[in-house]
Design a protein around this motif. Structure first.
Motif, PDB file in Angstrom:
ATOM      1  N   LEU A   1       0.819  -1.194   0.000  1.00  0.00           N
ATOM      2  CA  LEU A   1       0.000   0.000   0.000  1.00  0.00           C
ATOM      3  C   LEU A   1       0.863   1.257   0.000  1.00  0.00           C
ATOM      4  O   LEU A   1       0.607   2.209  -0.746  1.00  0.00           O
ATOM      5  N   ARG A   2       1.894   1.287   0.832  1.00  0.00           N
ATOM      6  CA  ARG A   2       2.790   2.457   0.880  1.00  0.00           C
ATOM      7  C   ARG A   2       3.464   2.685  -0.475  1.00  0.00           C
ATOM      8  O   ARG A   2       3.619   3.826  -0.929  1.00  0.00           O
ATOM      9  N   LEU A   3       3.862   1.597  -1.122  1.00  0.00           N
ATOM     10  CA  LEU A   3       4.497   1.737  -2.434  1.00  0.00           C
ATOM     11  C   LEU A   3       3.519   2.283  -3.471  1.00  0.00           C
ATOM     12  O   LEU A   3       3.844   3.186  -4.254  1.00  0.00           O
ATOM     13  N   LEU A   4       2.315   1.727  -3.487  1.00  0.00           N
ATOM     14  CA  LEU A   4       1.345   2.126  -4.504  1.00  0.00           C
ATOM     15  C   LEU A   4       0.871   3.555  -4.319  1.00  0.00           C
ATOM     16  O   LEU A   4       0.507   4.227  -5.288  1.00  0.00           O
ATOM     17  N   MET A   5       0.905   4.041  -3.086  1.00  0.00           N
ATOM     18  CA  MET A   5       0.482   5.428  -2.841  1.00  0.00           C
ATOM     19  C   MET A   5       1.475   6.439  -3.404  1.00  0.00           C
ATOM     20  O   MET A   5       1.154   7.616  -3.525  1.00  0.00           O
ATOM     21  N   THR A   6       2.668   6.009  -3.748  1.00  0.00           N
ATOM     22  CA  THR A   6       3.626   6.906  -4.401  1.00  0.00           C
ATOM     23  C   THR A   6       3.336   7.046  -5.894  1.00  0.00           C
ATOM     24  O   THR A   6       4.020   7.798  -6.587  1.00  0.00           O
ATOM     25  N   GLU A   7       2.334   6.318  -6.409  1.00  0.00           N
ATOM     26  CA  GLU A   7       1.900   6.358  -7.803  1.00  0.00           C
ATOM     27  C   GLU A   7       3.059   6.074  -8.774  1.00  0.00           C
ATOM     28  O   GLU A   7       3.402   6.882  -9.619  1.00  0.00           O
ATOM     29  N   PRO A   8       3.654   4.868  -8.667  1.00  0.00           N
ATOM     30  CA  PRO A   8       4.780   4.529  -9.547  1.00  0.00           C
ATOM     31  C   PRO A   8       4.296   4.119 -10.930  1.00  0.00           C
ATOM     32  O   PRO A   8       3.125   3.795 -11.124  1.00  0.00           O
ATOM     33  N   ASN A   9       5.214   4.134 -11.882  1.00  0.00           N
ATOM     34  CA  ASN A   9       4.916   3.532 -13.190  1.00  0.00           C
ATOM     35  C   ASN A   9       5.858   2.372 -13.497  1.00  0.00           C
ATOM     36  O   ASN A   9       5.776   1.782 -14.566  1.00  0.00           O
ATOM     37  N   VAL A  10       6.768   2.063 -12.579  1.00  0.00           N
ATOM     38  CA  VAL A  10       7.617   0.865 -12.673  1.00  0.00           C
ATOM     39  C   VAL A  10       7.584   0.166 -11.314  1.00  0.00           C
ATOM     40  O   VAL A  10       7.889   0.783 -10.293  1.00  0.00           O
ATOM     41  N   LEU A  11       7.196  -1.089 -11.310  1.00  0.00           N
ATOM     42  CA  LEU A  11       7.157  -1.884 -10.083  1.00  0.00           C
ATOM     43  C   LEU A  11       8.239  -2.958 -10.135  1.00  0.00           C
ATOM     44  O   LEU A  11       8.300  -3.738 -11.088  1.00  0.00           O
ATOM     45  N   LEU A  12       9.093  -2.986  -9.121  1.00  0.00           N
ATOM     46  CA  LEU A  12      10.103  -4.029  -8.969  1.00  0.00           C
ATOM     47  C   LEU A  12       9.744  -4.816  -7.706  1.00  0.00           C
ATOM     48  O   LEU A  12       9.815  -4.273  -6.601  1.00  0.00           O
ATOM     49  N   LEU A  13       9.347  -6.067  -7.881  1.00  0.00           N
ATOM     50  CA  LEU A  13       8.801  -6.860  -6.773  1.00  0.00           C
ATOM     51  C   LEU A  13       9.693  -8.062  -6.503  1.00  0.00           C
ATOM     52  O   LEU A  13       9.861  -8.929  -7.358  1.00  0.00           O
ATOM     53  N   ASP A  14      10.257  -8.125  -5.293  1.00  0.00           N
ATOM     54  CA  ASP A  14      11.125  -9.237  -4.909  1.00  0.00           C
ATOM     55  C   ASP A  14      10.339 -10.183  -4.012  1.00  0.00           C
ATOM     56  O   ASP A  14      10.046  -9.870  -2.860  1.00  0.00           O
ATOM     57  N   GLU A  15       9.991 -11.345  -4.557  1.00  0.00           N
ATOM     58  CA  GLU A  15       9.175 -12.349  -3.863  1.00  0.00           C
ATOM     59  C   GLU A  15       7.920 -11.715  -3.261  1.00  0.00           C
ATOM     60  O   GLU A  15       7.694 -11.762  -2.048  1.00  0.00           O
ATOM     61  N   PRO A  16       7.064 -11.117  -4.104  1.00  0.00           N
ATOM     62  CA  PRO A  16       5.892 -10.416  -3.574  1.00  0.00           C
ATOM     63  C   PRO A  16       4.869 -11.331  -2.922  1.00  0.00           C
ATOM     64  O   PRO A  16       4.030 -10.858  -2.160  1.00  0.00           O
ATOM     65  N   THR A  17       4.904 -12.628  -3.210  1.00  0.00           N
ATOM     66  CA  THR A  17       3.883 -13.532  -2.659  1.00  0.00           C
ATOM     67  C   THR A  17       4.230 -14.049  -1.275  1.00  0.00           C
ATOM     68  O   THR A  17       3.395 -14.717  -0.646  1.00  0.00           O
ATOM     69  N   ASN A  18       5.429 -13.763  -0.772  1.00  0.00           N
ATOM     70  CA  ASN A  18       5.801 -14.259   0.554  1.00  0.00           C
ATOM     71  C   ASN A  18       4.807 -13.807   1.615  1.00  0.00           C
ATOM     72  O   ASN A  18       4.473 -12.616   1.699  1.00  0.00           O
ATOM     73  N   ASP A  19       4.336 -14.748   2.418  1.00  0.00           N
ATOM     74  CA  ASP A  19       3.491 -14.484   3.589  1.00  0.00           C
ATOM     75  C   ASP A  19       2.073 -14.044   3.255  1.00  0.00           C
ATOM     76  O   ASP A  19       1.317 -13.689   4.157  1.00  0.00           O
ATOM     77  N   LEU A  20       1.683 -14.039   1.976  1.00  0.00           N
ATOM     78  CA  LEU A  20       0.326 -13.635   1.626  1.00  0.00           C
ATOM     79  C   LEU A  20      -0.554 -14.869   1.472  1.00  0.00           C
ATOM     80  O   LEU A  20      -0.142 -15.864   0.887  1.00  0.00           O
ATOM     81  N   ASP A  21      -1.789 -14.779   1.988  1.00  0.00           N
ATOM     82  CA  ASP A  21      -2.715 -15.891   1.832  1.00  0.00           C
ATOM     83  C   ASP A  21      -3.294 -15.885   0.417  1.00  0.00           C
ATOM     84  O   ASP A  21      -3.094 -14.940  -0.355  1.00  0.00           O
ATOM     85  N   THR A  22      -4.020 -16.937   0.065  1.00  0.00           N
ATOM     86  CA  THR A  22      -4.472 -17.090  -1.321  1.00  0.00           C
ATOM     87  C   THR A  22      -5.474 -16.007  -1.722  1.00  0.00           C
ATOM     88  O   THR A  22      -5.472 -15.558  -2.876  1.00  0.00           O
ATOM     89  N   ASP A  23      -6.312 -15.554  -0.799  1.00  0.00           N
ATOM     90  CA  ASP A  23      -7.252 -14.489  -1.139  1.00  0.00           C
ATOM     91  C   ASP A  23      -6.524 -13.180  -1.421  1.00  0.00           C
ATOM     92  O   ASP A  23      -6.846 -12.452  -2.361  1.00  0.00           O
ATOM     93  N   THR A  24      -5.530 -12.855  -0.591  1.00  0.00           N
ATOM     94  CA  THR A  24      -4.766 -11.637  -0.815  1.00  0.00           C
ATOM     95  C   THR A  24      -3.978 -11.731  -2.111  1.00  0.00           C
ATOM     96  O   THR A  24      -3.830 -10.755  -2.845  1.00  0.00           O
ATOM     97  N   LEU A  25      -3.458 -12.917  -2.411  1.00  0.00           N
ATOM     98  CA  LEU A  25      -2.739 -13.107  -3.675  1.00  0.00           C
ATOM     99  C   LEU A  25      -3.658 -12.845  -4.866  1.00  0.00           C
ATOM    100  O   LEU A  25      -3.252 -12.206  -5.841  1.00  0.00           O
ATOM    101  N   SER A  26      -4.873 -13.332  -4.799  1.00  0.00           N
ATOM    102  CA  SER A  26      -5.821 -13.080  -5.887  1.00  0.00           C
ATOM    103  C   SER A  26      -6.073 -11.586  -6.037  1.00  0.00           C
ATOM    104  O   SER A  26      -6.157 -11.066  -7.155  1.00  0.00           O
ATOM    105  N   GLY A  27      -6.187 -10.878  -4.901  1.00  0.00           N
ATOM    106  CA  GLY A  27      -6.382  -9.438  -4.952  1.00  0.00           C
ATOM    107  C   GLY A  27      -5.189  -8.720  -5.548  1.00  0.00           C
ATOM    108  O   GLY A  27      -5.327  -7.784  -6.336  1.00  0.00           O
TER     109      GLY A  27
END
Length: 590
Positions: A421-447
């Motif tokens: 959320l903090r990252l997205l609020m900066t309104e980026p146009n390039v996203l660099l994600l390092d293991e973004p699925t770590n610790d997220l449940d399946t519903d959050t992953l779908s979101g």
């Protein structure tokens, strides 16, 4: 008839004031292949701990079949400190025993790179990294002889190859297992039944993750149909009430009561995690380009004279073996790690948001809402719409009470959501994600995946989650450990094929280097094999005699002369066994 190994009967379990398992009756049979899914903090780990008798239920009981052995892999990877790794994994078995066991060789190949690599380990459990602890704990469990194993996030810290190996191993395993994981590809590969833990209940579904999603969609469709009927009845009731005279007869009062009952019985809306699609600045033709770049870390070169270009709207997944440099590559793109040679070209209009694995970007001294307001108190969603930090947090699953929680008290999944959320609020146009699925449940992953579907910028994601990569990314690139980066049109499947090919080529090279240069050498090899067979037979006989001597020592506890004679023979056997094991290792390695 299939026997039940373990069962919960009317079990409830609360942590503080929160009930996570509520009057649940469910069992695991000797053929169980169960995947457990649900929201972070919803009770998945507690369910496994109850089955494994690691925690006691508040009410109800946990039943185990007589003589049943159960093993468990926890997220904490609890290992005794200061114990040699080999002792933790294979116990006190002699080397020829575990090195010659096909099951042990499979586990050691899959988790440590082979028997030779494992045999060369001379470290103890102190100071192991998270990934090393996970592999040791997993190997220790898989080499046991448990009837039932319970695995809590077993794919954490494993790369794509490790996850694929673990899936093959569990499919071939004869014993029962239940696994908590957010890796949806893994669930589909190994499970034939899915349990969803939600609101204290456990719902059962036939099949793996895909079948579970289909069944849940059908359940939601039926619920929507029932709700449509309910709303239609409510509208008819209220329309009748408006036409009637409620205060004059008993009949309208009855109808009012009926309408109230319908409304009161209306189920609460599902607390879905809804991620917000933020605006992004327009990208130019140039986004990020590495030209003839070399990337070094202390002691070695990760990438050598690599050219790699990312264009506007590219959606790239990056895979590779652990230590190949995937995270460092992202840090280069985020201008947090310098190139040793070559240059990084950065577009003039790009705004980069970089999600690291460590959640180091979160301020530990703030509360959740303060951490968001620190970035931006209000976000313009376009078309005159604005939302406050509190409103956005609610849409991300942080209720009003949770918004004042200190950042340090958040779970892993909550910290990940707050990072995003903090990252997205900066309104980026390039996203660099390092293991973004770590610790997220399946519903959050779908979101998260739904959010990324609408992201108009350039995206680069390092991940071991095959489902996420195939769902979100348009192309896959690999770091194969040869200081280069390769485009893989066939995606993750092609990566695994290439890695298998590289390992086969390496094995062939080793075999060629060790191949006999003459017929005499070939004869020496035959003699070595014969000697190995003789040694193994002698070791078996020594083992039998040792067992007999131990029994005789116990029987002659009061006969000191006999004890001395038996002890002398036993010492001789132990010394002979040590010499034979050393010779066995020389022959098998040589």
């Amino acid at each position: 008839m299939v026997a039940t190994l373990a069962a919960l009967e009317g079990v409830s379990k609360s942590w503080g004031t929160r009930t996570v398992i509520d009057d649940v009756t469910i069992g695991l049979t000797e053929r169980a292949r169960v995947g457990v899914v649900g929201r972070n903090g919803g009770g998945k780990s507690t369910l496994l701990q109850l089955f494994g008798r690691r925690v006691a239920p508040d009410t109800g009981r946990v039943v185990h079949a007589g003589g049943m052995r159960v093993g468990m892999l926890t997220q904490a990877d609890d290992l005794p400190l200061g114990v040699p790794i080999r002792e933790l994994v294979v116990g006190d078995l002699p080397e020829h025993a575990w090195a010659g066991d096909p099951r042990a060789r499979d586990v050691l190949d899959g988790l440590f790179g082979g028997v030779a690599a494992f045999a060369a380990l001379d470290r103890d459990s102190s100071g192991l990294s998270g990934g090393e602890r996970r592999r040791v704990a997993l190997a220790r469990l898989l080499l046991g002889d448990d009837h039932l194993i319970l695995l809590d996030e077993p794919t954490n810290h494993l790369d794509v190859e490790g996850v694929a190996w673990l899936a093959r191993h569990l499919r071939a395993r004869r014993g029962a297992f239940a696994v908590v994981t957010h890796d949806r590809w893994f669930l589909d590969e190994v499970c034939d039944r899915t349990w969803e833990v939600v609101d204290g209940a456990v719902h059962e579904f036939e099949g793996g993750y895909s079948a579970y999603v289909l069944a849940r969609a059908e359940r939601a469709r039926q619920a929507a149909s029932e709700e449509a009927k309910r709303q239609n009845l409510i509208r008819k009731e209220l329309a009748w009430l408006r036409r009637g005279a409620p205060a004059r007869t008993s009949k309208p009062k009855f109808r009012i009561a009926a309408a109230d009952a319908l409304i009161a019985d209306e189920p609460p809306p599902r607390d879905d995690v809804e991620l917000v699609a933020f605006a992004s600045a327009r990208l130019g033709k140039t986004v990020l380009e590495i030209e003839d770049g070399t990337v070094d870390v202390p002691g070695r070169t990760l990438l050598d004279r690599v050219t790699w270009r990312l264009g506007p709207g590219d959606r790239v997944g990056v895979v590779g073996v652990n230590g190949a440099g995937k995270s460092t590559l992202l840090r280069v793109l985020a201008q947090q790690h310098p190139l040793s040679a070559g240059r990084l070209v950065v577009g003039k209009t790009i705004r980069v948001a970089y999600l690291s694995q460590e959640a180091a970007e979160l301020p530990p001294d703030l509360r959740v809402i303060e951490a968001v307001e620190e970035v931006k108190p209000v976000v313009d969603l376009g078309k005159g719409r604005e939302q406050s930090a509190a409103q956005l947090l609610e849409r991300l699953g942080f209720g009003r009470d949770r918004q004042w929680t200190p950042v340090t008290d958040l779970s892993g999944g909550e910290r990940r959501r707050l990072q995003l959320l903090r990252l997205l609020m900066t309104e980026p146009n390039v996203l660099l994600l390092d293991e973004p699925t770590n610790d997220l449940d399946t519903d959050t992953l779908s979101g998260l995946e739904d959010l990324l579907d609408g992201f108009a910028g350039t995206l680069v994601a390092v991940s071991h989650d095959r489902y996420f990569l195939e769902r979100v990314c348009g192309s896959v690139w690999a770091l194969l450990g040869d200081q280069g980066i390769r485009h893989l049109p066939g995606g993750v499947d092609e990566y695994l094929e290439r890695r298998a090919g590289l390992e086969a080529a390496a094995d062939a090279a080793v075999a060629a280097a060790a191949a006999p240069a003459s017929a005499r050498a070939a004869g020496d090899n035959r003699e070595a094999r014969k000697e190995l067979t003789r040694i193994e037979r002698r070791l078996d006989r020594l083992g039998q005699r040792e067992a007999e001597l131990h029994a005789a020592l116990a029987a002659a506890a009061t006969d000191h002369e006999q004890l001395q004679t038996l002890d002398n023979e036993l010492r001789g056997l132990v010394a002979e066994r040590a010499e034979l094991e050393e010779r066995w290792l020389e022959l098998s390695v040589g």
